[in-house]
Motif scaffolding. Structure first.
Motif, short mmCIF file in Angstrom:
data_model
loop_
_atom_site.label_atom_id
_atom_site.label_comp_id
_atom_site.label_asym_id
_atom_site.label_seq_id
_atom_site.Cartn_x
_atom_site.Cartn_y
_atom_site.Cartn_z
N CYS A 1 27.58 16.04 0.73
CA CYS A 1 26.05 17.00 0.57
C CYS A 1 26.23 18.22 1.43
CB CYS A 1 24.95 15.96 1.28
SG CYS A 1 24.73 14.63 0.39
N SER A 2 27.34 18.67 1.88
CA SER A 2 27.30 20.00 2.67
C SER A 2 27.21 21.22 1.70
CB SER A 2 28.39 19.96 3.76
OG SER A 2 29.75 20.06 3.14
N GLY A 3 26.62 22.22 1.85
CA GLY A 3 26.78 23.53 1.38
C GLY A 3 25.98 24.44 1.99
N ASN A 4 26.37 25.87 1.55
CA ASN A 4 25.44 26.92 1.66
C ASN A 4 24.84 27.34 0.51
OD1 ASN A 4 25.31 26.91 4.68
ND2 ASN A 4 27.32 27.52 4.65
N GLY A 5 23.59 27.82 0.50
CA GLY A 5 23.10 28.52 -0.84
C GLY A 5 22.04 27.59 -1.38
N SER A 6 21.51 28.02 -2.31
CA SER A 6 20.37 26.98 -3.06
C SER A 6 20.95 26.07 -3.97
CB SER A 6 19.54 27.94 -3.68
OG SER A 6 20.02 28.75 -4.73
N PHE A 7 22.23 26.06 -4.41
CA PHE A 7 22.76 25.34 -5.55
C PHE A 7 23.68 24.22 -4.68
CE2 PHE A 7 21.88 28.93 -7.74
CZ PHE A 7 20.98 28.57 -8.90
N LEU A 8 23.88 22.82 -5.50
CA LEU A 8 24.80 21.79 -4.63
C LEU A 8 25.45 21.17 -6.11
CD1 LEU A 8 26.03 20.55 -2.43
CD2 LEU A 8 23.93 18.90 -2.52
N ASN A 9 26.48 21.09 -6.00
CA ASN A 9 27.21 20.11 -7.11
C ASN A 9 27.72 18.85 -6.45
OD1 ASN A 9 27.33 21.79 -9.39
ND2 ASN A 9 28.53 22.96 -8.33
#
Length: 159
Positions: free
Chosen positions: A115-123
């Motif tokens: 679930c980790s990420g930066n920005g508004s999108f997540l794949n």
């Protein structure tokens, strides 16, 4: 062309003279000035000066006014179900707020990396057997922070 200054308040000989009464509050204990009911128009350059005899000290302070972030929402942009696994493209957006940044995380052990990420999108891509976790999107700016969660069990749900 000469510059023009609007005075908010003068403090001289222990006396305070307010030029916009009820609009601000002066704190004698630390010489701070509080602007009440702040609006976007208050965002500008302010000057603070202290005169003692022939000397004057001047500070310039830039005030930036930010609209707080609204509760974000998460939408599924793309969904693919195959062989017991789920692949998703998610987007997190906030309808209001200035200078909003987005990040993704999970507050549950074992799913932080997925679930980790930066920005508004997540794949995302995961096995439906492990579909019991939440990915949390945080929308933040310098004055506020709001969260929204996506539950991995939603992969098969139609929206």
């Amino acid at each position: 062309e000469p510059g023009k200054k609007n005075f908010l308040l003068k403090f001289s000989g222990g006396n305070v003279e307010e030029y916009e009464p009820g609009r601000m509050r002066f704190h004698r204990r630390d010489f701070s000035l509080e602007i009440l009911n702040t609006s976007r128009e208050d965002g500008r350059l302010y000057e603070y000066s202290v005169s003692t005899g022939q000397d004057e000290e001047v500070w310039q302070i830039q005030l930036d006014v930010f609209e707080p972030v609204a509760d974000p929402s998460i939408r599924i942009l793309h969904r693919e179900l195959s062989n017991g696994s789920c692949s998703l493209a998610l987007v997190c957006t906030s309808e209001r707020g200035d200078e909003v940044s987005y990040s993704w995380d999970s507050r549950e052990n074992g799913t932080r990396r997925i679930c980790s990420g930066n920005g508004s999108f997540l794949n995302l891509s995961y096995s439906l057997r492990n579909a019991g976790f939440r990915c949390v999107c945080t929308a933040r700016n310098p004055v506020s922070s709001r969260d929204a969660a996506f539950h991995s069990a939603q992969c098969g749900a139609q929206q």
